[in-house]
Design a protein around this motif. Structure first.
Motif, PDB file in Angstrom:
ATOM      1  N   ARG A  33      40.990 -35.748   6.042  1.00 18.95           N
ATOM      2  CA  ARG A  33      41.475 -35.009   4.869  1.00 18.95           C
ATOM      3  C   ARG A  33      42.941 -34.611   5.074  1.00 18.95           C
TER       4      ARG A  33
ATOM      5  N   ASP B 187      46.963 -16.214   6.609  1.00 16.53           N
ATOM      6  CA  ASP B 187      47.316 -17.305   5.690  1.00 16.53           C
ATOM      7  C   ASP B 187      46.075 -17.838   4.971  1.00 16.53           C
ATOM      8  N   ALA B 188      44.933 -17.821   5.674  1.00 16.07           N
ATOM      9  CA  ALA B 188      43.684 -18.271   5.041  1.00 16.07           C
ATOM     10  C   ALA B 188      43.332 -17.353   3.866  1.00 16.07           C
TER      11      ALA B 188
ATOM     12  N   ARG C  62      44.661 -18.157  -3.754  1.00 19.97           N
ATOM     13  CA  ARG C  62      45.358 -19.154  -4.567  1.00 19.97           C
ATOM     14  C   ARG C  62      44.426 -20.250  -5.059  1.00 19.97           C
TER      15      ARG C  62
ATOM     16  N   TYR D 285      51.905  -8.424  10.224  1.00 21.67           N
ATOM     17  CA  TYR D 285      51.859  -9.660   9.429  1.00 21.67           C
ATOM     18  C   TYR D 285      50.848  -9.538   8.289  1.00 21.67           C
TER      19      TYR D 285
ATOM     20  N   PHE E  90      40.035 -21.268  10.273  1.00 25.14           N
ATOM     21  CA  PHE E  90      41.377 -20.848   9.850  1.00 25.14           C
ATOM     22  C   PHE E  90      42.461 -21.708  10.508  1.00 25.14           C
TER      23      PHE E  90
ATOM     24  N   ILE F 204      51.879 -21.141   1.025  1.00 24.08           N
ATOM     25  CA  ILE F 204      51.400 -20.078   1.884  1.00 24.08           C
ATOM     26  C   ILE F 204      52.579 -19.481   2.645  1.00 24.08           C
TER      27      ILE F 204
ATOM     28  N   ARG G 179      50.470 -30.176   3.792  1.00 16.07           N
ATOM     29  CA  ARG G 179      50.632 -30.188   2.342  1.00 16.07           C
ATOM     30  C   ARG G 179      51.914 -29.498   1.899  1.00 16.07           C
TER      31      ARG G 179
ATOM     32  N   VAL H 144      38.133 -12.805   7.887  1.00 16.62           N
ATOM     33  CA  VAL H 144      39.594 -12.726   8.051  1.00 16.62           C
ATOM     34  C   VAL H 144      39.961 -11.512   8.912  1.00 16.62           C
TER      35      VAL H 144
ATOM     36  N   ILE I 223      42.837 -26.769   0.123  1.00 15.98           N
ATOM     37  CA  ILE I 223      42.458 -26.791   1.528  1.00 15.98           C
ATOM     38  C   ILE I 223      40.954 -26.992   1.620  1.00 15.98           C
TER      39      ILE I 223
ATOM     40  N   ILE J 222      45.530 -15.697   1.921  1.00 11.87           N
ATOM     41  CA  ILE J 222      46.408 -16.048   0.792  1.00 11.87           C
ATOM     42  C   ILE J 222      45.941 -17.354   0.151  1.00 11.87           C
ATOM     43  N   ALA J 223      45.569 -18.320   0.985  1.00 16.57           N
ATOM     44  CA  ALA J 223      45.109 -19.611   0.450  1.00 16.57           C
ATOM     45  C   ALA J 223      43.841 -19.433  -0.393  1.00 16.57           C
TER      46      ALA J 223
ATOM     47  N   PHE K 126      46.974 -17.540  11.226  1.00 10.89           N
ATOM     48  CA  PHE K 126      46.054 -18.453  10.544  1.00 10.89           C
ATOM     49  C   PHE K 126      45.047 -17.678   9.691  1.00 10.89           C
ATOM     50  N   ALA K 127      44.575 -16.540  10.195  1.00  9.38           N
ATOM     51  CA  ALA K 127      43.593 -15.757   9.439  1.00  9.38           C
ATOM     52  C   ALA K 127      44.227 -15.190   8.164  1.00  9.38           C
TER      53      ALA K 127
ATOM     54  N   PRO L  61      48.961 -16.804  16.956  1.00 15.12           N
ATOM     55  CA  PRO L  61      48.566 -17.809  15.957  1.00 15.12           C
ATOM     56  C   PRO L  61      47.263 -17.437  15.254  1.00 15.12           C
ATOM     57  N   GLY L  62      46.328 -16.827  15.982  1.00 12.20           N
ATOM     58  CA  GLY L  62      45.063 -16.431  15.355  1.00 12.20           C
ATOM     59  C   GLY L  62      45.264 -15.448  14.209  1.00 12.20           C
TER      60      GLY L  62
ATOM     61  N   ARG M 275      52.249 -10.380  -0.994  1.00 13.46           N
ATOM     62  CA  ARG M 275      52.341 -11.808  -1.349  1.00 13.46           C
ATOM     63  C   ARG M 275      50.977 -12.313  -1.816  1.00 13.46           C
TER      64      ARG M 275
END
Lengths: 265, 265
Positions: free
Chosen positions: A73, B140-141, B147, B66, A137, A2, A147, B231, B2, B143-144, B137-138, B133-134, B73
């Motif tokens: 986890r 990146d969630a 994936r 961001y 999130f 990520i 990870r 998100v 995740i 992108i995760a 994290f959103a 950070p909010g 990506r």
């Protein structure tokens, strides 16, 4: 991955700085706690001072459940990446603490006692259907960090436990004083956790201090702890925004019921 | 992974329901937009009605950067998982739209024009050092998700673009009317994006409708779109909490400067 991959390993500009001494590292870790740990967040003030209504406390317990059930986890994610059997074995006790031995009386079961006392439907809690996206999130970001980053950073991110015993004690005292439901059964998780966290963090801190040798490694450790304080802070920001001020619950999330309706149900 | 892995594939209880017709799927997609798209969030109301001060608009642009720089990506993450060369080629134009051809005049460069007009230090914006950070994290969630989920769900999560042209038009009109800095140079990204989004979503919608054949696949598509609205919504919740109400900026995040100081600097 990520995280965008850095072009070169190591933090820039730190090549020539000497490593911190152990007291310097401990002081740097303490400072992060004093500046960024979620004990400073106004949501905890309100919770521990008895200034939240029942629905707000329910929202806290419900959202925190996702963090609780994700921690084992997270630990398993870390253990799966550790080649050293001794270190894996040391870490195993954390999973057992949360999930319980075969008899099932682990931290997660104790945490659900709190949810039960608060009158939450435990199937609804376990389903995570009413969770704030901000909670999900943030917690998922923690698992992803463990990870994707180095084992050193992954273990370092657990060091916010350094700051936890004080907030657990404050929580137990504050909840007991202000809320009728807050008996031994409801608070069993936090009461037991104080000593577990102390033992875990003694090991984690010693391991990190021993294994972060260069300045760049030490910087990565401190960044990992900062990251983790962001994970904790963001969860309270999301809660505060949805249920305290401006009290705007995102679409699809848990909506507290008036208490009389709840008792009639 | 995740996400906790489901015990069995497919959604429970949907085995016997017939698939939705195409008009039913389109109606279900529209309904999600009407109920959950971030055009409904009060932060957008304030932004488009000219009711934010300069620092609040800067915070919006800085955090949204961001998201902008993560989108290519996200698309590359998806393309790396697609075995079908034709589908990959179709998707490639999205990356080029954002990153530009060799001449570099892509959406990201146009987006930075907005940041420049707002008086932000572009190196600071690009560093993402002041990010909430909010927000991180959103995004990146997202992108995760792309994936880890099926390619069908990953492509479906882009379908919030169905709802985007209306908000882009509203944004261009609102910003132009209310803010002195909002000229063609500042708004170039949004102006160009309207037509790109329309073309992208025509392809994505047709592909998803063609490939989501069973009821369970259709449910997964709708859940993916709901996830994506979370998100987007979570990013505005974090912004609103930090910079509007209760205006509590998390530790280490961007702090707007008073405008006279900013001009003196």
């Amino acid at each position: 991955m990520i995280a965008p991959a850095p072009m070169v390993p190591g933090a820039p500009g730190t090549e020539t700085e000497p490593p911190r001494s152990e007291p310097e590292m401990l002081a740097a870790l303490s400072r992060i706690g004093e500046e960024r740990y979620h004990s400073l967040h106004p949501f905890h003030r309100l919770l521990h001072d008895g200034e939240l209504d029942h629905g707000q406390v329910q929202a806290w317990a419900l959202n925190r459940y996702y963090y609780q059930c994700s921690i084992p986890r997270k630990d398993l994610t870390l253990m799966a990446r550790i080649a050293d059997v001794d270190l894996r074995l040391e870490w195993r006790s954390r999973v057992i603490d949360h999930e319980g031995d075969m008899d099932g009386s682990g931290g997660l079961a104790r945490y659900l006692q709190l949810c039960e006392r608060l009158g939450l439907d435990l199937d609804y809690v376990r389903s995570c259907a009413g969770l704030l996206p901000g909670t999900r999130f943030a917690v998922d970001a923690y698992i992803a960090f463990v990870r994707e980053r180095s084992v050193l950073e992954a273990i370092a991110s657990s060091l916010t436990e350094l700051y936890a015993p004080a907030i657990h004690r404050e929580r137990i005292a504050g909840l007991s004083r202000h809320y009728a439901w807050a008996d031994d059964y409801a608070l069993a998780y936090f009461k037991k956790r104080i000593n577990q966290a102390r033992r875990d963090v003694d090991f984690g801190r010693a391991w990190v201090l021993r294994n972060a040798r260069t300045r760049a490694e030490q910087d990565a450790v401190l960044d990992a702890v900062r990251f983790k304080t962001d994970v904790l802070w963001a969860q309270l920001d999301a809660l505060h925004s949805a249920y305290v001020e401006p009290r705007r619950i995102p679409p699809g999330c848990f909506v507290p019921q008036p208490r009389d309706q709840e008792h009639a149900a």
